[in-house]
Design an enzyme around this catalytic site. Structure first.
Site, PDB file in Angstrom:
ATOM      1  N   SER A 273     -54.653  31.564 -30.631  1.00  0.00           N
ATOM      2  CA  SER A 273     -53.787  31.222 -31.769  1.00  0.00           C
ATOM      3  C   SER A 273     -54.526  30.383 -32.804  1.00  0.00           C
ATOM      4  O   SER A 273     -55.474  29.663 -32.495  1.00  0.00           O
ATOM      5  CB  SER A 273     -52.566  30.447 -31.285  1.00  0.00           C
ATOM      6  OG  SER A 273     -51.898  31.140 -30.254  1.00  0.00           O
TER       7      SER A 273
HETATM    8  N1  SAH Z   1     -51.920  30.659 -25.847  1.00  0.00           N
HETATM    9  C1  SAH Z   1     -53.059  31.551 -26.034  1.00  0.00           C
HETATM   10  C2  SAH Z   1     -52.792  32.658 -27.022  1.00  0.00           C
HETATM   11  C3  SAH Z   1     -52.081  33.715 -26.339  1.00  0.00           C
HETATM   12  S1  SAH Z   1     -52.052  35.331 -27.019  1.00  0.00           S
HETATM   13  C4  SAH Z   1     -54.298  30.797 -26.448  1.00  0.00           C
HETATM   14  O1  SAH Z   1     -54.224  29.569 -26.647  1.00  0.00           O
HETATM   15  O2  SAH Z   1     -55.346  31.423 -26.508  1.00  0.00           O
HETATM   16  C5  SAH Z   1     -50.672  35.884 -26.028  1.00  0.00           C
HETATM   17  C6  SAH Z   1     -50.987  36.112 -24.577  1.00  0.00           C
HETATM   18  O3  SAH Z   1     -49.754  36.353 -23.922  1.00  0.00           O
HETATM   19  C7  SAH Z   1     -51.859  37.328 -24.317  1.00  0.00           C
HETATM   20  O4  SAH Z   1     -52.996  36.949 -23.591  1.00  0.00           O
HETATM   21  C8  SAH Z   1     -50.949  38.258 -23.530  1.00  0.00           C
HETATM   22  O5  SAH Z   1     -51.632  39.017 -22.542  1.00  0.00           O
HETATM   23  C9  SAH Z   1     -49.983  37.278 -22.886  1.00  0.00           C
HETATM   24  N2  SAH Z   1     -48.697  37.829 -22.465  1.00  0.00           N
HETATM   25  C10 SAH Z   1     -47.900  38.714 -23.097  1.00  0.00           C
HETATM   26  N3  SAH Z   1     -46.772  38.922 -22.401  1.00  0.00           N
HETATM   27  C11 SAH Z   1     -46.841  38.148 -21.294  1.00  0.00           C
HETATM   28  C12 SAH Z   1     -45.981  37.932 -20.172  1.00  0.00           C
HETATM   29  N4  SAH Z   1     -44.815  38.562 -20.055  1.00  0.00           N
HETATM   30  N5  SAH Z   1     -46.370  37.047 -19.224  1.00  0.00           N
HETATM   31  C13 SAH Z   1     -47.554  36.417 -19.331  1.00  0.00           C
HETATM   32  N6  SAH Z   1     -48.417  36.579 -20.349  1.00  0.00           N
HETATM   33  C14 SAH Z   1     -48.059  37.433 -21.328  1.00  0.00           C
END
Ligand code: SAH
Length: 226
Positions: free
Chosen positions: A74
């Site tokens: 992010s």
């Molecule tokens: N917080 C992260 C950014 C995340 S991007 C950082 O600091 O880098 C969003 C992430 O959510 C992705 O890696 C994706 O695979 C994950 N994601 C999406 N749906 C999800 C779910 N139901 N449970 C767990 N992870 C999920």
């Protein structure tokens, strides 16, 4: 909760990354981030350790960056904003992040709260984040691989705050039961093409109050089997 000297092996990256990080923090302040706890925590976390080596030079730009598998780390401003919201009603103890991704947001949280559970559904990202937490010495982060049949981590709840870092099409009310009685959920809600907003849900007993905040743009939250 950690101090900068808890990252001894990061010192080797020298003044260059510390300077870029300080510039980023100044930028976040300009953009209206006021919470000193958040600014200090972000000044301690080496974001360049959470991106691929090829991306190191851009690690302290205020932008989201690709982390592979169609996912992104992010934008720092959004991390700062979500973290400020998380602290707004007092420091929570027991926090769940959904969407570990690079692990950066979890590391920022770990600087501020006692225990951070974080779940990720893409196995290589989960493995990589785990390694990073271990290398950086974050003992208060509990990474877990997400199950595709249930959102969150019901067996470790309830949580004081649930921070969802992927965009849900609709408010994920299935997470309500994982919120503490006075708990909160912070979640981007809306179609991923546009119109997503950051939403805060406050729980008081059996009542759940929704507040819609700023427009945001997150990769999709995957719910159920795909
Ligand atoms: N917080 C992260 C950014 C995340 S991007 C950082 O600091 O880098 C969003 C992430 O959510 C992705 O890696 C994706 O695979 C994950 N994601 C999406 N749906 C999800 C779910 N139901 N449970 C767990 N992870 C999920």
């Amino acid at each position: 909760m950690m101090q900068p000297d808890k990252h001894p092996h990061v010192r080797g990256f020298g003044m260059a990354s510390a300077r870029s990080r300080a510039r980023l923090i100044a930028r976040l302040e300009q953009l209206g981030i006021r919470d000193e706890r958040v600014l200090e925590a972000m000044n301690r976390v080496p974001r360049h350790m959470f991106v691929d080596e090829a991306m190191t030079s851009r690690a302290y730009d205020d932008t989201a960056l690709p982390i592979g598998y169609g996912q992104t780390i992010s934008q720092p401003y959004i991390v700062a904003q979500m973290t400020s919201l998380l602290l707004a009603d007092g420091v929570p103890d027991h926090v769940l992040e959904i969407g570990t991704g690079s692990g950066y947001q979890a590391a920022v949280l770990a600087e501020l709260v006692a225990t951070v559970y974080t779940v990720e559904r893409i196995k290589p990202l989960y493995d990589q984040a785990r390694r990073r937490f271990a290398e950086l010495g974050y003992r208060n982060i509990r990474p877990r691989e997400a199950r595709d049949d249930v959102l969150g981590l019901p067996s470790y709840g309830p949580f004081d705050v649930i921070l969802v870092t992927a965009g849900a099409e609709a408010l994920p009310t299935s997470l309500y039961e994982q919120m503490a009685e006075q708990g909160r959920m912070i979640v981007p809600v809306g179609a991923s093409g546009g119109g997503q907003r950051l939403v805060v849900v406050r729980r008081q007993g059996q009542s759940f109050q929704r507040e819609d905040l700023d427009p945001v743009s997150f990769v999709p939250l995957i719910e159920g089997h795909d």
